[in-house]
Design an enzyme around this catalytic site. Structure first.
Site: not given
Ligand code: BES
Ligand code: ZN
Ligand code: MN
Length: 493
Positions: A270, A277, A347, A349, A351
């Site tokens: 990711d 990120k 990001d 993604e 869901r």
């Molecule tokens: N895979 C990440 C969630 C994640 C982040 C898990 C850090 C463990 C450690 C997910 O796809 C993500 O990026 N989520 C975003 C959502 C936001 C953009 C609404 C997040 O948590 O920042």
């Molecule tokens: Zn993710």
């Molecule tokens: Mn993500």
């Protein structure tokens, strides 16, 4: 590592080392007393010299001890007797096994699982010991050209009375199956993203199907297009790795019985996509497939256990990459359910791939669907690295999952998910947005998923904080395979 039972007393069974426990107040465990008596008070003498380990997990290796069937005695500190619980027994076991492995003993007679220790039955303790021992010996060195030292220990034997032997043997088989499942999940998590691709996960599913007599079906991009999985396809668009939808079916129950469906997020890397990120620890986003890994590990465990239950694993898996063909913030896509989604942040993604897998899962007419996902950083902020987040509107399902969590020692905490949070997902241009802003980020993510789960009973586990550890001991934990397996065991019973 091989685990077995042998009828007899710990002083008389031959092995490389006999392992006994001592409490913080110097009191010997029942097996330790027996060994002490046979060895002419060797432990009592050591106690007089203040040599016995008092702290939990501290050890004393005694060699050249006379009067026993073995010359090595490993004394392990169990800590305070009234504070010794399953977790403490696991801690003491890990210390003992590490010491044994470094000692030269090839086999060990292990008495720490005897009944009454940690207030549990011998069968329960054997399970704890096996999981802890396997954890202590787990290594991720398959990609190192210099393997870590193999260690000496290959066999752990539990001394038993004849009558209890079958129950203990059954417990060994179940615990070994669970440990095998957890290890598969850990290994997949730890593998780098250039090796553990969607295709690799699909091949792993096929291998499990072959080894354990399950059915694996792998859907490719074309088939996803036919199914109109517009949301899933938007995430995978600019990746060079082909996406897969893995469907792995275990039929241990009656043919007409509705299955439990486990849906696992399988983002093998990711980057965030166009909503890239930050670079810090981005490598850890290889763990974004741990939901998928836990579904594969659980199915492997359940199959080896031979549980009488039907389970389907559904794994949407792809990479989330930026590129000329990537989804943009502002894109509106149509999910398989027909609902449209405005992608405000690429990001978010997880869901987007899960919603189509959840819609796809309707065809199994499931008894319940549990999805497992490293879904939100917000869940890590809310619960840290201790509890997985449990989201469901279904109180009975929540009770079942929390009970399984307790049984397994795999912590989960129920989070709120009432409809009032749904407002945050409002979009001016589509049926919903894919983000709900920072407040309650793990809840609005769960709310998004809930819109695709109206056809069945559903719960969501956010494992973003629990699927792996960062820092010096970086590595996948294998969670929540113990929780999921305990949930299925209870349902099968
Ligand atoms: N895979 C990440 C969630 C994640 C982040 C898990 C850090 C463990 C450690 C997910 O796809 C993500 O990026 N989520 C975003 C959502 C936001 C953009 C609404 C997040 O948590 O920042
Ligand atoms: Zn993710
Ligand atoms: Mn993500």
């Amino acid at each position: 590592m091989e685990f077995s039972t042998k009828a007899g007393t710990p002083d008389r069974i031959k092995s490389g080392c006999v392992v006994v426990g001592v409490y913080a107040d110097g009191k010997l465990s029942p097996a330790a007393s027996l060994v002490d008596a046979a060895a002419n008070g060797a432990l009592t003498s050591a106690a007089k010299r203040d040599d016995l380990p008092v702290k939990r997990g501290a050890i004393l290796m005694m060699t050249g001890v006379a009067g026993l069937a073995t010359e090595r005695v490993l004394v392990v500190g169990l800590g305070k007797r009234d504070e010794l619980k399953t977790k403490g027994l696991a801690e003491a076991t890990r210390a003992a096994v590490k010491a044994l492995d470094a000692s030269g003993a090839g086999s060990a007679l292990f008495t720490l699982a005897e009944a009454s220790i940690a207030g549990m039955s011998a069968a329960d303790n054997v399970r704890t010991v096996i999981l802890a021992a396997r954890e202590a010996l787990f290594r991720s060195d398959e990609l190192k050209s210099q393997k870590e030292d193999a260690g000496s220990l290959t066999k752990i034997v539990f001394p038993v009375e004849k009558l209890e032997a079958p129950a203990i043997a059954a417990s060994i088989a179940m615990a070994t199956a669970l440990a095998n499942g957890c290890e598969l999940t850990k290994r997949l998590g730890n593998l780098p993203p250039n090796i553990c691709t969607p295709t690799y996960l699909a091949d792993t599913a096929k291998q499990i199907a072959k080894d354990w007599d399950l059915k694996a079906e792998i859907l490719d991009r074309k088939q996803m297009e036919t199914l109109r999985m517009g949301s899933f396809l938007a995430v995978t668009k600019s990746s060079a790795q082909p996406p897969k939808l893995i469907v792995l079916t275990y039929s241990g129950g009656k043919s007409k019985e509705a299955p439990v469906v486990l849906v696992g997020k399988g983002i093998t890397f990711d980057t965030g996509g166009i909503s890239l990120k930050p670079g810090d620890s981005m490598d850890e986003m290889k763990y974004d497939m741990c939901g998928a890994g836990s579904v594969l590990g659980t199915l492997r465990a359940v199959a080896e256990m031979g549980l009488k239950i039907n389970v389907v694993g559904v794994i949407p898996t792809c990479e989330n990459m930026p590129g000329g063909d990537a989804a943009r913030p502002g894109d509106v896509v149509t999910s398989m359910s027909g609902q449209t989604i405005e992608i405000l942040n690429t990001d978010a993604e997880g869901r987007l791939i899960l919603c189509d897998a959840l819609t796809y899962s309707e065809r199994f007419k499931p008894a319940a669907v549990i999805d497992i996902a490293t879904l939100t950083g917000a869940c890590v902020i809310a619960l840290g690295h201790v509890n997985s987040g449990l989201f469901t509107q279904d109180d009975e399902l929540a009770t079942e999952l929390l009970a399984a969590s307790k049984t397994a020692g795999d912590a989960a905490w129920r989070m709120p998910i009432e409809d009032d949070y749904q407002e945050a997902l409002k979009s001016n241009f589509a049926d919903m947005a894919n983000i709900g802003g920072r407040p309650g980020g793990s809840i609005t993510a769960a709310c998004f998923l809930s819109r695709y789960t109206k056809a069945y009973r559903w719960a969501h586990l956010d494992i973003a904080g629990t699927a792996w550890k960062s820092g010096a001991n970086k590595g996948a934990t294998g969670r929540p395979v113990p929780l999921l397996t305990a949930f299925l065991e209870a349902r099968a019973a």
